[in-house]
Design an enzyme around this catalytic site. Structure first.
Site, PDB file in Angstrom:
ATOM      1  N   GLU A 154       5.355  -0.219   1.139  1.00  0.00           N
ATOM      2  CA  GLU A 154       5.063   0.263   2.486  1.00  0.00           C
ATOM      3  C   GLU A 154       5.174  -0.848   3.522  1.00  0.00           C
ATOM      4  O   GLU A 154       4.750  -1.987   3.278  1.00  0.00           O
ATOM      5  CB  GLU A 154       3.645   0.827   2.563  1.00  0.00           C
ATOM      6  CG  GLU A 154       3.565   2.183   3.192  1.00  0.00           C
ATOM      7  CD  GLU A 154       3.970   3.253   2.201  1.00  0.00           C
ATOM      8  OE1 GLU A 154       4.581   4.241   2.638  1.00  0.00           O
ATOM      9  OE2 GLU A 154       3.665   3.113   1.026  1.00  0.00           O
ATOM     10  N   THR A 155       5.750  -0.496   4.662  1.00  0.00           N
ATOM     11  CA  THR A 155       5.655  -1.302   5.869  1.00  0.00           C
ATOM     12  C   THR A 155       4.992  -0.438   6.929  1.00  0.00           C
ATOM     13  O   THR A 155       5.435   0.686   7.188  1.00  0.00           O
ATOM     14  CB  THR A 155       7.035  -1.775   6.355  1.00  0.00           C
ATOM     15  OG1 THR A 155       7.611  -2.642   5.366  1.00  0.00           O
ATOM     16  CG2 THR A 155       6.915  -2.531   7.668  1.00  0.00           C
TER      17      THR A 155
END
Length: 260
Positions: free
Chosen positions: A46-47
């Site tokens: 995830e970003t």
């Protein structure tokens, strides 16, 4: 253009454990294609991208395979950054997200997140599940994701799923879980091949499936959960009706400027 990005290990108090998330604190939203490029470049599960708007902070999460509607560890990582660098005096931070308003508060050494619980529907255990997992689950449930129940924690830890074949299963992510050992009420692992993530080291949104199941099965509202990935991570959880409180720790790995 320069953007401030932080990398945080969430659901742990030790570097190189828990789940990594990149957090980009923006002055305004970037084009979606650029956020996807950043997520692919980071190549973490995830970003997170967050912008402070008139009504507070707005938060979005991107995997290398696309935007997702809910992510626990990247939310924890984001609020860790905000509490330490942007909202140092705040006791709580609320985010506008695709999953509604998510509120995170300081709880002693923990950061405590209030998340929606997924409604689980029991589904038949299939031969395809057994082919993917190498062991036949005891039960299976569907929320946003597929949740497969194993008979013991050892099978969860030793599972080597066929992730290419796992793409044929229903559900966005695949979670496997069993009753925990020692201080843990439950043990789990999470896989997201449909999102170009092999194994999610510690999955907060997955525990919005896992905790409702174990709270009902064990007849307990408070549970300590362990995610048995190679990195490992701990979650301190509580059921509140149709909401789940997920609490954990986080530690900063790096802060940098992205040159775009």
């Amino acid at each position: 253009m320069q953007i401030r990005q932080y990398i945080v290990d969430a659901f742990t108090d030790r570097l190189f454990h828990g789940n990594q998330a990149a957090v980009c604190v923006l002055e305004k939203w970037l084009p979606e294609s650029l956020m996807m490029d950043i997520a692919r470049e980071n190549n973490f599960s995830e970003t997170a991208f967050t912008v402070k708007e008139e009504k507070g902070w707005h938060l979005r999460w991107f995997t290398p395979g696309g935007e997702i509607d809910l992510c626990g560890h990247a939310t924890l990582a984001t609020v860790f950054v905000l509490f330490n660098y942007y909202e140092k005096q705040a006791k709580t931070v609320s985010f506008q997200t695709q999953s509604g308003v998510l509120t995170v508060s300081r709880d002693g050494e923990l950061l405590s997140m209030d998340f929606p619980a997924y409604a689980l529907k029991e589904v038949p255990v299939t031969d395809l599940m057994e082919e993917v997992l190498g062991v036949r689950p005891v039960k299976a449930f569907m929320g946003r994701d597929l949740l497969c129940i194993f008979s013991d924690a050892k099978k969860v830890k030793e599972c080597r799923p066929d992730l290419e074949k796992a793409k044929e299963l229903d559900g966005l992510l695949l979670h496997i879980t069993a009753q925990g050992e020692g201080p843990y009420d439950c043990t789990s692992r999470s896989f997201a091949p449909k999102l170009s993530v092999v194994e999610d080291p510690v999955c907060g949104s997955g525990h919005c499936h896992i905790i409702p199941y174990w709270a009902d099965t064990l007849h307990r509202d408070q549970l300590t959960a362990y995610q048995a990935s190679a990195r490992g991570g701990e979650l301190y959880c509580r059921m509140n009706g149709d909401r789940v409180t997920l609490a954990g720790k986080a530690v900063l790995f790096s802060a940098a400027e992205l040159n775009l």
